[in-house]
Design an enzyme around this catalytic site. Structure first.
Site, PDB file in Angstrom:
ATOM      1  N   HIS A  14     119.112  37.819  63.237  1.00  0.00           N
ATOM      2  CA  HIS A  14     119.734  37.463  62.087  1.00  0.00           C
ATOM      3  C   HIS A  14     118.991  37.746  60.688  1.00  0.00           C
ATOM      4  O   HIS A  14     117.764  38.066  60.708  1.00  0.00           O
ATOM      5  CB  HIS A  14     119.771  35.790  61.985  1.00  0.00           C
ATOM      6  N   GLU A  84     127.040  40.900  60.604  1.00  0.00           N
ATOM      7  CA  GLU A  84     126.943  39.880  59.398  1.00  0.00           C
ATOM      8  C   GLU A  84     126.666  40.847  58.419  1.00  0.00           C
ATOM      9  O   GLU A  84     125.303  41.092  58.097  1.00  0.00           O
ATOM     10  CB  GLU A  84     125.833  38.992  59.841  1.00  0.00           C
TER      11      GLU A  84
END
Length: 167
Positions: A14, A84
């Protein structure tokens, strides 16, 4: 320990771990290997920052992040890739469906070239980057977007619209 707690999936790579904690592509790839060896499935996040996108480095950055994992010769069966774009996480900005599809297709082509056509076809590639009830239908219509990694919108009542976006 994770398995003892009944945890079957983890999110690795992430942007906050990459950019705030300084986790390298290689460290993240090693974590993926460790999880897979211990029968924990992985959502493997990749994505570029705004300045990288504006400099035309979207493909380069995402491929570099992917290559670190490809180099580990992992079994992709229990990996989901989450694209992302960092510039769209929690900012209210989102990639257009066309921008997201373009990167998802690049990822699929990268997997086909570097791993195999079978892995490219079977690996789920999901989108995360300010997914909302308003934009999920258009994103979900794209052929290479297999689902979503939802952040803040998962706390809102209309999250059900995101869940049902591909129906």
């Amino acid at each position: 320990m994770l398995k003892d707690l009944g945890i079957e999936w983890v999110i690795l790579g992430h942007s906050e771990r990459r950019h705030i904690f300084g986790e390298s592509d290689q460290l993240i790839a090693e974590k993926v290997v460790h999880c897979l060896e211990n029968h924990v499935n992985v959502i493997f996040c990749i994505g570029e920052k705004l300045e990288e996108r504006e400099a035309g480095k979207t493909k380069e950055v995402n491929f570099r992040q992917m290559q670190a994992l490809v180099d580990k010769k992992v079994d992709w069966t229990n990996i989901v890739i989450a694209y992302e774009p960092v510039w769209a996480i929690g900012t209210g900005k989102t990639a257009t469906p066309e921008q997201a599809q373009e990167v998802h297709l690049w990822i699929r082509e990268f997997l086909k070239e570097k791993v195999s056509a079978d892995v490219a076809e079977k690996t789920r590639i999901i989108y995360g980057g300010s997914v909302t009830a308003e934009n999920c239908r258009d994103l979900g219509k794209k052929p290479d977007i297999d689902g979503f990694l939802v952040g803040g919108a998962s706390l809102k009542p209309d999250f059900i619209k995101i869940i049902n976006a591909r129906k």
